[in-house]
Enzyme design. Structure first.
Site, PDB file in Angstrom:
ATOM      1  N   LYS A   1      28.204   0.656 -72.707  1.00  0.00           N
ATOM      2  CA  LYS A   1      29.516   0.240 -72.180  1.00  0.00           C
ATOM      3  C   LYS A   1      30.523   1.307 -72.635  1.00  0.00           C
ATOM      4  O   LYS A   1      31.493   1.031 -73.350  1.00  0.00           O
ATOM      5  CB  LYS A   1      29.857  -1.168 -72.720  1.00  0.00           C
TER       6      LYS A   1
ATOM      7  N   ASP B   1      18.936  -7.630 -75.499  1.00  0.00           N
ATOM      8  CA  ASP B   1      18.601  -9.055 -75.545  1.00  0.00           C
ATOM      9  C   ASP B   1      18.886  -9.688 -74.185  1.00  0.00           C
ATOM     10  O   ASP B   1      18.051 -10.389 -73.616  1.00  0.00           O
ATOM     11  CB  ASP B   1      19.436  -9.738 -76.643  1.00  0.00           C
TER      12      ASP B   1
ATOM     13  N   TYR C   1      24.090  -7.685 -84.133  1.00  0.00           N
ATOM     14  CA  TYR C   1      23.220  -8.610 -84.846  1.00  0.00           C
ATOM     15  C   TYR C   1      23.292  -8.433 -86.354  1.00  0.00           C
ATOM     16  O   TYR C   1      23.009  -9.361 -87.104  1.00  0.00           O
ATOM     17  CB  TYR C   1      21.757  -8.418 -84.414  1.00  0.00           C
TER      18      TYR C   1
ATOM     19  N   ASP D   1      27.179  -3.674 -67.269  1.00  0.00           N
ATOM     20  CA  ASP D   1      27.475  -4.648 -66.202  1.00  0.00           C
ATOM     21  C   ASP D   1      26.821  -4.219 -64.891  1.00  0.00           C
ATOM     22  O   ASP D   1      26.240  -5.018 -64.163  1.00  0.00           O
ATOM     23  CB  ASP D   1      28.991  -4.880 -66.047  1.00  0.00           C
TER      24      ASP D   1
ATOM     25  N   ASP E   1      16.005 -10.704 -70.887  1.00  0.00           N
ATOM     26  CA  ASP E   1      15.826 -12.041 -70.291  1.00  0.00           C
ATOM     27  C   ASP E   1      15.959 -11.962 -68.770  1.00  0.00           C
ATOM     28  O   ASP E   1      15.216 -12.593 -68.029  1.00  0.00           O
ATOM     29  CB  ASP E   1      16.876 -13.037 -70.827  1.00  0.00           C
TER      30      ASP E   1
END
Ligand code: IPM
Ligand code: MG
Length: 361
Positions: free
Chosen positions: A195, A251, A146, A227, A255
């Site tokens: 990751k 983020d 970001y 993942d 959700d």
């Protein structure tokens, strides 16, 4: 207690949900004898319209001078608004990123909890839901993709866009410490998500989190690839207590976590700096398609106001009262349209706010 609260209604459904949260806060102040002083500032599309930029220096400064910030949502429909025909740093979301960075709000806390009453609205099968789930996502909020350098260039006639993902060890350490501290007050289990099989930033993340864990011998720490975490959230959500992760992964995963609570309209959030100062906002967006129709679910914002009382003002009793009132309204069968199910009573945004405020004791 005297508290100076800056409200940022923002765009879309922002003004209506912030109004309901203030209604609930006013009821708290009446019953428990506090004074909440509000000052409203502009951010997002409404600030672009009024001032030409998504966040003015004055608005940022007003927020900085307050005890806490209560935010609705910013932004409009992408591709369908004058707010998006300008450079990215002048769009509504840039205001949100600027206030997060400007106030050093590096720790984003997003609790995802399944109310028993909402298990019908949860898209998962009953056998997966089991006894429900109660997790907190700790998302790093002022670093990573970001805020890394980005640009789009034409190289030999071919457009090429670059975003960079950078973390230094201090940024990782401070969010890890916040996550471990929160885990100490919960079930003492941290799952750090990265990751590390591909990214250097994730390998550093893992190393620093392991170091921090040495100071918390009571906490069980596990590492999980992002993942796999996305899969585990819909396969076995009950296994999570505290999820610790970087900005972009947080983020996306928040959700996903919010959806399994029944609706993204239920997920509150707090963004904190090193001190008690924080900005409180629902995890959902501005939902321009339903703005002004009295359809929005104000619960995420109301629960964010409860987090404000808890984290910035140490008013735990009052925060508990708000959370209990939300639970009671759900038990009584009231639902906004996003969480509506058969046999329940549908309520609009404003009625939902009234119902919750009335049940605060
Ligand atoms: C969130 C939102 C923001 C983010 C957007 C609006 C920039 O999705 O708070 O999760 O990506 O952080
Ligand atoms: Mg998001």
């Amino acid at each position: 207690m005297n508290c100076r609260i800056v409200t940022i209604p923002g765009d879309g459904i922002g003004p209506e949900i912030v109004r309901e949260a203030c209604k609930v806060l006013d009821r708290v102040s009446q019953i428990y004898g506090h004074s909440f002083h509000y000052k409203e500032v502009l951010m997002g599309g409404c600030s672009i319209d009024a001032c030409g930029v998504p966040l003015t220096d004055e608005a940022l400064e007003t927020a900085r001078q307050s005890d806490a910030v209560l935010l609705g949502a910013v932004g409009g429909a992408v591709g369908n608004s004058r707010w998006y025909d300008v450079a990215p740093n002048l769009r509504p979301e840039a205001g949100l990123l600027a206030i997060r960075k400007g106030l050093n709000l590096f720790a984003n806390i997003r609790p995802a909890y399944l109310y028993k009453e909402l298990s019908e609205a949860c898209p998962l099968k009953k056998e997966i839901i089991g006894d429900g789930f109660d997790m907190v996502i700790m998302r790093e909020l002022t670093g990573g993709l970001y805020f890394g350098e980005r640009h789009t260039r034409e190289i030999d006639g071919v457009l090429q866009a670059t975003d960079t993902l950078t973390y230094n060890e201090n940024e990782i350490r401070r969010i890890a410490i916040k996550a471990f501290n929160i885990a100490m007050k919960r079930r003492k289990h941290v799952i750090s998500v990265d990751k590390a099989n591909v990214l250097d930033s994730s390998r550093l993340w893992r190393k620093v989190v392991d170091e921090v864990a040495k100071d918390y011998p009571e906490i069980k720490l596990e590492h999980m690839l992002v993942d796999n975490c996305a899969m585990q959230l819909v396969m076995n959500p009950g296994q999570f207590d505290v999820i610790l992760t970087e900005n972009m992964f947080g983020d996306i995963l928040s959700d996903e976590a919010s959806m399994i609570t029944g609706s993204i309209g239920m997920l509150s959030s707090a963004s904190l700096n090193e001190s008690k100062f924080g900005m409180y906002e629902p995890s959902h967006g501005s939902a321009p398609d339903i703005a002004g129709k009295d359809l929005a679910n104000p619960i995420a914002t109301i629960l964010s106001a409860a987090m404000m009382l808890r984290y910035s003002f140490d008013l735990d009793k009052e925060a508990d009262a708000i959370e209990r009132a939300v639970g009671q309204v759900l038990t009584e069968g009231y639902r906004t349209v996003d969480i509506m199910s058969e046999g329940c009573i549908q309520a609009g945004t404003s009625r939902m706010g009234d119902l919750i405020a009335e049940r605060i004791v």
